[in-house]
Design a protein around this motif. Structure first.
Motif, PDB file in Angstrom:
ATOM      1  N   PHE A   1      -4.614   2.502   7.597  1.00  0.00           N
ATOM      2  CA  PHE A   1      -3.824   3.398   8.441  1.00  0.00           C
ATOM      3  C   PHE A   1      -2.361   3.406   8.013  1.00  0.00           C
ATOM      4  O   PHE A   1      -1.739   4.459   7.853  1.00  0.00           O
ATOM      5  CB  PHE A   1      -3.926   2.995   9.915  1.00  0.00           C
ATOM      6  CG  PHE A   1      -2.983   3.772  10.789  1.00  0.00           C
ATOM      7  CD1 PHE A   1      -3.324   5.042  11.224  1.00  0.00           C
ATOM      8  CD2 PHE A   1      -1.741   3.258  11.140  1.00  0.00           C
ATOM      9  CE1 PHE A   1      -2.440   5.787  12.001  1.00  0.00           C
ATOM     10  CE2 PHE A   1      -0.852   3.991  11.914  1.00  0.00           C
ATOM     11  CZ  PHE A   1      -1.204   5.259  12.349  1.00  0.00           C
ATOM     12  N   PHE A   2      -1.794   2.212   7.825  1.00  0.00           N
ATOM     13  CA  PHE A   2      -0.368   2.172   7.532  1.00  0.00           C
ATOM     14  C   PHE A   2      -0.059   2.625   6.108  1.00  0.00           C
ATOM     15  O   PHE A   2       1.046   3.082   5.833  1.00  0.00           O
ATOM     16  CB  PHE A   2       0.200   0.784   7.840  1.00  0.00           C
ATOM     17  CG  PHE A   2       0.354   0.563   9.320  1.00  0.00           C
ATOM     18  CD1 PHE A   2       1.372   1.194  10.006  1.00  0.00           C
ATOM     19  CD2 PHE A   2      -0.534  -0.224  10.024  1.00  0.00           C
ATOM     20  CE1 PHE A   2       1.513   1.035  11.376  1.00  0.00           C
ATOM     21  CE2 PHE A   2      -0.403  -0.396  11.398  1.00  0.00           C
ATOM     22  CZ  PHE A   2       0.624   0.241  12.070  1.00  0.00           C
ATOM     23  N   VAL A   3      -1.026   2.519   5.213  1.00  0.00           N
ATOM     24  CA  VAL A   3      -0.837   3.118   3.888  1.00  0.00           C
ATOM     25  C   VAL A   3      -0.663   4.621   4.054  1.00  0.00           C
ATOM     26  O   VAL A   3       0.263   5.225   3.493  1.00  0.00           O
ATOM     27  CB  VAL A   3      -2.041   2.819   2.973  1.00  0.00           C
ATOM     28  CG1 VAL A   3      -1.985   3.696   1.726  1.00  0.00           C
ATOM     29  CG2 VAL A   3      -2.066   1.357   2.576  1.00  0.00           C
ATOM     30  N   PHE A   4      -1.518   5.214   4.861  1.00  0.00           N
ATOM     31  CA  PHE A   4      -1.455   6.662   4.982  1.00  0.00           C
ATOM     32  C   PHE A   4      -0.149   7.119   5.625  1.00  0.00           C
ATOM     33  O   PHE A   4       0.554   7.974   5.093  1.00  0.00           O
ATOM     34  CB  PHE A   4      -2.652   7.199   5.777  1.00  0.00           C
ATOM     35  CG  PHE A   4      -2.694   8.693   5.759  1.00  0.00           C
ATOM     36  CD1 PHE A   4      -3.083   9.360   4.599  1.00  0.00           C
ATOM     37  CD2 PHE A   4      -2.311   9.432   6.860  1.00  0.00           C
ATOM     38  CE1 PHE A   4      -3.091  10.736   4.551  1.00  0.00           C
ATOM     39  CE2 PHE A   4      -2.317  10.819   6.813  1.00  0.00           C
ATOM     40  CZ  PHE A   4      -2.715  11.475   5.660  1.00  0.00           C
ATOM     41  N   SER A   5       0.204   6.510   6.773  1.00  0.00           N
ATOM     42  CA  SER A   5       1.418   6.995   7.449  1.00  0.00           C
ATOM     43  C   SER A   5       2.638   6.779   6.557  1.00  0.00           C
ATOM     44  O   SER A   5       3.571   7.582   6.568  1.00  0.00           O
ATOM     45  CB  SER A   5       1.589   6.304   8.797  1.00  0.00           C
ATOM     46  OG  SER A   5       1.724   4.916   8.631  1.00  0.00           O
ATOM     47  N   THR A   6       2.625   5.710   5.780  1.00  0.00           N
ATOM     48  CA  THR A   6       3.779   5.458   4.927  1.00  0.00           C
ATOM     49  C   THR A   6       3.863   6.472   3.798  1.00  0.00           C
ATOM     50  O   THR A   6       4.934   6.979   3.473  1.00  0.00           O
ATOM     51  CB  THR A   6       3.706   4.038   4.344  1.00  0.00           C
ATOM     52  OG1 THR A   6       3.560   3.122   5.418  1.00  0.00           O
ATOM     53  CG2 THR A   6       4.957   3.717   3.561  1.00  0.00           C
ATOM     54  N   MET A   7       2.715   6.745   3.192  1.00  0.00           N
ATOM     55  CA  MET A   7       2.748   7.677   2.060  1.00  0.00           C
ATOM     56  C   MET A   7       3.148   9.074   2.500  1.00  0.00           C
ATOM     57  O   MET A   7       3.862   9.781   1.797  1.00  0.00           O
ATOM     58  CB  MET A   7       1.367   7.756   1.421  1.00  0.00           C
ATOM     59  CG  MET A   7       1.054   6.575   0.546  1.00  0.00           C
ATOM     60  SD  MET A   7      -0.559   6.834  -0.184  1.00  0.00           S
ATOM     61  CE  MET A   7      -0.673   5.346  -1.152  1.00  0.00           C
ATOM     62  N   ILE A   8       2.688   9.466   3.688  1.00  0.00           N
ATOM     63  CA  ILE A   8       2.880  10.856   4.089  1.00  0.00           C
ATOM     64  C   ILE A   8       4.347  11.144   4.363  1.00  0.00           C
ATOM     65  O   ILE A   8       4.817  12.273   4.248  1.00  0.00           O
ATOM     66  CB  ILE A   8       1.978  11.193   5.304  1.00  0.00           C
ATOM     67  CG1 ILE A   8       1.700  12.697   5.349  1.00  0.00           C
ATOM     68  CG2 ILE A   8       2.565  10.740   6.605  1.00  0.00           C
ATOM     69  CD1 ILE A   8       0.771  13.165   4.272  1.00  0.00           C
ATOM     70  N   ILE A   9       5.126  10.111   4.643  1.00  0.00           N
ATOM     71  CA  ILE A   9       6.552  10.340   4.909  1.00  0.00           C
ATOM     72  C   ILE A   9       7.263  10.800   3.640  1.00  0.00           C
ATOM     73  O   ILE A   9       8.345  11.376   3.697  1.00  0.00           O
ATOM     74  CB  ILE A   9       7.214   9.073   5.501  1.00  0.00           C
ATOM     75  CG1 ILE A   9       8.405   9.456   6.375  1.00  0.00           C
ATOM     76  CG2 ILE A   9       7.657   8.115   4.427  1.00  0.00           C
ATOM     77  CD1 ILE A   9       8.921   8.316   7.207  1.00  0.00           C
ATOM     78  N   SER A  10       6.628  10.582   2.502  1.00  0.00           N
ATOM     79  CA  SER A  10       7.274  11.041   1.273  1.00  0.00           C
ATOM     80  C   SER A  10       7.262  12.564   1.172  1.00  0.00           C
ATOM     81  O   SER A  10       8.046  13.139   0.416  1.00  0.00           O
ATOM     82  CB  SER A  10       6.598  10.423   0.049  1.00  0.00           C
ATOM     83  OG  SER A  10       5.251  10.817   0.006  1.00  0.00           O
ATOM     84  N   VAL A  11       6.421  13.228   1.955  1.00  0.00           N
ATOM     85  CA  VAL A  11       6.402  14.696   1.867  1.00  0.00           C
ATOM     86  C   VAL A  11       7.692  15.303   2.425  1.00  0.00           C
ATOM     87  O   VAL A  11       8.395  16.014   1.706  1.00  0.00           O
ATOM     88  CB  VAL A  11       5.136  15.273   2.532  1.00  0.00           C
ATOM     89  CG1 VAL A  11       5.176  16.779   2.562  1.00  0.00           C
ATOM     90  CG2 VAL A  11       3.899  14.791   1.784  1.00  0.00           C
TER      91      VAL A  11
END
Ligand code: HEM
Ligand SMILES: [Cu+2]
Lengths: 565, 326
Positions: free
Chosen positions: A336-346
């Motif tokens: 979960f936290f991998v996803f939320s962290t990566m998506i902030i790069s958008v």
């Protein structure tokens, strides 16, 4: 009300000649500053206060780097080293980063939205003084920190102060209490200021300044300040729980009695991660004002910039546990936290691309504010990319707690935030003092800073990849770390020299700088329409705006912006 | 130049770029994948930035004709939202696979079990199935892919947060009081793998070093047999043993078969079989042992063992005794 509001017709029309004051005695001046509720003076006090702490935190960094320049260093003892990184981290985040950004916010937000002061001037003064007390308490721990146990001390639990290291058994004496109280007080100050900034932006905009016409700087301060409430509250709660643990024997974090160390981590990072964005959004704010002016172009994609900022604000609340990938949360939580962290790069990417598009086709003037902004763009790009690496949890299992992470977050804190703070100084100094800062010294400052920065923080990634943990006061030779550490230490000293040049420039230009006039950069936002320095109530008549670039409209009546928005 | 040369990094004994076990191999492959993607993005964006800055630079600060204004473009902005989002999704899926593979791996029947307990500032290793207790130097068998014998580490802490990190074998995993974390390692070649504590744990966090010896199955069996033996009762050092047993040493240390059964400090039953003392701070030899017992702070300031205040004669006797504990 309506009659007193006149449309802006020319820049000169609202020029107010400052009243010549008789010379004041030193004590009178001092009294004036201490009792002031003027948002500009409070802003300047914040800035001066954080500059002092920037020097202090810098000295601590240099001490650490001298110690680590060679393996088995003996410059300071392990205890002193641990105090140095604790004070350095705490000082830089709470007593440099936060106050300097609040300082600029205090000074600029009312001016840029055409208001005469902050919404709550006295709360504003209170917030400053309570924060300042926080900084003083932290350093008072050198004198008061040990209580009955002996000579002077200071906290040595790290700025993250993980439980149970902060428990009474592991941290006797009072140094940790001073740390806790100092964070508590500065947190109260931050919440006060944040409340003030949000209210000011919502309620005090001048006629015609709809939300979608505000300068991007006010948008970013709106987002940052809103985040401050949400982030500082859990931190304050955690500090109070820690005090209860230490003084009345509760067991929130006391693992010897069944408390939880991981609970502290959650509390801390629910604050700690948004905090990074709280610091970086104002840096974006400065970039949004400076890059367009020095490219001679309106910012590209204003609505997208606003949306991205708000998006970053929201997503940043859901990523905290990426600081805890190695805590053993289990595969599900990690994913979960991998996803939320990566998506902030958008949304972050959108900002970088929009700045690129703003520059594209412009006429770029490389004056000091722009030089630092360009440094920011490249450095923030790299910081973002190493951030993506760290969001890949398995890679993070190798890198967290290593020097790679120290390099990564200094790319954000120094390469992005500090560089934009310098840019903001060069950009708004003429407004504040009426004089320009020296461009020649500015160039020296910039180039030395860039060289020092990259010597320090580029090469700091490498020992991290080679297995060097952070927060170690010394290391063994023969692991391939020596050469990199030496380069890093030299770079730190170069940065210190650059900073001294900057401080000299600040002082020197105040007396000897070229007289600036109201609008030296040919800019477009309201603060440039008033006198330099601005009079006590900012504007002689309340300005009225019709577009995002009110001064452009005045200077180009044949082609006003409102035709395009 | 240096950054893209893994072979250079491989020279370091703790480089994450010279993996030597399955988890670290997976992480290495994933890391290389991420590095290439981020590297590519960097080249493109930094290239465009550099181009724009050079192409559109303007020296004369006073000219007044403004460039054409462009306020935005929906298509372009949509493109640079959607493309990064797709990259993120791809990266996320790849990452999740590695997370699940490492964290949810099935434990084979003949795995070696080790209980790891972190202490300020040393490591305790207990092999419950083998009846061995040792400290700071972990011995594990090499794991043959055809017949894997990974070592499963059950990790906890007696005091503060610590973190187990041997970069060539696996990523780090924290040791946290009141909590048991697991990780596994399966070194593919025999040798010594270095690491150290990666979570700040107080004054001597820097000297909480860690050594993992991967032994061939034969060597491992021999090591196990040796460690399972009772402590040596060498008659020539009987005096040293008496001094040891009559001092505070016994409150904190264990020597199996004697009344010394303290658990605060490292187990000393086979202390002489280790290469280092003080969690890797110094080499294990008579000189350092004596210095350590006399005043631990002189080798590792802040270590939790108190100075023993013995006279020189007793110090020598104890040191002689300890050096016989193979
Ligand atoms: C010349 C500039 C700087 C140098 C050379 C420097 C150096 C260092 C070093 C050596 C550490 C300790 C790393 C470790 O062992 O964990 C550190 C930690 C840190 N620095 Fe800096 N630093 C600089 C500027 C800054 C600035 C401007 C900020 C923030 C605005 C900052 C924020 C931090 C933080 C939050 C930590 C973590 C402290 C901790 O581990 O508790 N630094 N820095
Ligand atoms: Cu540790």
């Amino acid at each position: 009300m309506a009659d007193s509001v006149t449309s802006l017709t020319s820049v000169e029309a609202i020029d107010v000649t400052p009243v010549q004051k008789p010379r004041q005695l030193f004590l009178e001046v001092l009294y004036d500053w201490i009792t002031t509720v003027d948002h500009k003076k409070i802003g300047l006090m914040y800035i001066a206060y954080s500059l002092v702490f920037l020097i202090v935190g810098g000295i601590e960094a240099i001490i650490m780097r001298i110690q680590l320049a060679v393996p088995h260093g003996t410059f300071v003892s392990p205890q002193v080293f641990n105090r140095m990184f604790t004070l350095h981290g705490t000082t830089m985040v709470f007593f440099v980063g936060m106050p300097i950004l609040f300082g600029f916010g205090n000074y600029l937000v009312p001016l840029m939205i055409g208001a005469r002061d902050m919404a709550f001037p006295r709360l504003n003064a209170f917030s400053f003084w309570i924060s300042a007390l926080g900084g003083i308490l932290l350093y008072y721990s050198f004198i008061g920190g040990v209580g009955l146990y002996g000579a002077g001390s200071a906290p040595d639990v790290g700025w993250f102060a993980y439980a149970p290291l902060t428990a009474k058994v592991f941290s006797p004496g009072h140094s940790t209490d001073y740390w806790t109280l100092s964070i508590l007080l500065s947190g109260i100050g931050s919440i006060g200021t944040a409340l003030n900034i949000v209210t000011t932006i919502i309620c005090m905009r001048c006629p015609g300044m709809k939300l979608n016409r505000m300068p991007l700087l006010s948008w970013l301060y709106l987002v940052t300040s809103s985040m401050v409430f949400i982030a500082i509250s859990p931190l304050t709660a955690a500090q109070i729980m820690l005090l209860l643990d230490r003084y009345i024997g509760s067991h929130f974090f006391d693992t010897q009695a069944g408390g939880s160390a991981v609970l502290w981590m959650h509390f801390f990072w629910i604050f700690g991660h948004p905090e990074v964005y709280i610091l970086v959004l104002p840096a974006f704010a400065f970039a949004n004002e400076i890059i367009p002016v020095f490219s001679r172009k309106a910012v590209f994609g204003y609505p997208a910039m606003v949306a991205a900022s708000v998006g970053i604000g929201f997503i940043s609340m859901s990523v905290w546990a990426h600081h805890m990938f190695a805590v053993g949360m289990g595969a599900g939580a990690n994913v979960f936290f991998v996803f939320s962290t990566m998506i902030i790069s958008v949304p972050t990417g959108i900002k970088i691309f929009n700045w690129l598009a703003t520059i594209w086709g412009g006429k770029i003037r490389f004056a000091s504010p722009m030089l630092f902004s360009v440094g920011f763009l490249f450095q923030f790009l790299i910081a973002g990319l190493t951030g993506i690496m760290l969001s890949v949890a398995p890679f993070d299992w190798q890198l967290t707690g290593s020097y790679f992470v120290v390099a990564h977050f200094h790319y954000v804190l120094v390469g992005a935030i500090l560089f934009m703070i310098f840019a903001a100084f060069y950009y708004w100094y003429p407004k504040v003092t009426g004089r320009m800062m020296s461009e020649r010294l500015g160039k020296w400052h910039f180039w030395l800073m860039v060289i020092g920065f990259h010597m320090t923080f580029d090469f700091m990634h490498i020992p991290g990849l080679l297995g060097m943990p952070r927060r170690i006061y010394t290391y063994e030779p023969g692991r391939g770390w020596e050469i990199w550490n030496l380069i890093v230490s030299i770079g730190a000293i170069v940065q210190a020299v650059a900073t001294l040049i900057f401080v000299y420039n600040l002082i020197h230009s105040y007396y000897k700088g070229e007289v600036a006039g109201n609008d030296p950069w040919d800019a477009w936002t309201l603060e440039w329409s008033t006198a330099s320095p601005p009079p006590v109530y900012n504007f002689a008549t309340t300005p009225v705006v019709h577009s995002r670039r009110p001064l452009w409209d005045i200077k180009h009546p044949e082609d006003p912006d409102w035709n395009y928005e | 130049m240096f950054i893209h040369s893994p072979s250079y990094f491989a020279q370091s004994s703790t480089s994450i770029f010279s993996p030597a076990a399955t988890p670290s191999h997976w992480i290495f492959t994933l890391s290389m994948f991420v590095l290439s993607i981020t590297g590519l993005i960097f080249l493109i964006v930094a290239g465009l930035l550099t181009y724009a800055l050079i192409r559109y630079r303007h020296r004369n600060l006073l000219t007044y004709n403004e460039p054409t204004q462009i306020y935005g473009s929906n298509q372009i902005e949509l493109a640079w939202t959607v493309i990064p989002a797709l990259i993120v999704v791809m990266l996320f899926l790849t990452t999740s696979r590695v997370i699940l593979a490492t964290q949810d791996a099935k434990k084979p029947a003949d795995a070696v079990d080790v209980v790891v307990v972190g202490h300020q500032f040393w490591w305790e290793f207990r092999y419950p199935k083998l009846g061995i207790v040792t400290a700071n130097e972990l011995h594990v068998p090499v794991s043959d892919p055809a017949h894997p014998t990974p070592t499963y580490l059950e990790m906890s802490s007696a005091d503060l947060d610590h973190s187990f990190w041997v970069p060539r074998l696996a990523g780090k995993m924290d040791l946290i009081p009141n909590r048991v974390n697991t990780m596994w390692i399966d070194p593919e070649t025999a040798g010594l793998y270095l690491g150290q504590c990666a979570q700040y744990c107080g004054v001597q966090h820097a000297k909480m070093l860690l050594r993992v010896y991967a032994d061939s199955p034969k060597d491992f069996a021999a090591w196990v047999a040796q460690q399972q033996k009772p402590a040596v009762e060498d008659p020539t050092v009987a005096e040293g043993r008496e001094v040891f047993l009559h001092n505070a040493c016994v409150n904190c240390h264990t020597v199996s078969g004697t009344m010394a059964n303290g658990r605060f400090g490292p187990d000393l039953t086979h202390v002489a079989s280790r290469d280092t003392i003080a969690s890797g701070a110094v080499e294990n030899n008579a000189y350092n042992l004596k210095k350590w017992i006399d005043n631990p702070d002189s080798l590792k300031p802040g270590a939790l063992m108190p100075p023993m205040h013995l006279n020189d004669h007793d110090l020598n006797a104890i040191t002689a005794y300890l050096t016989t504990l193979h």
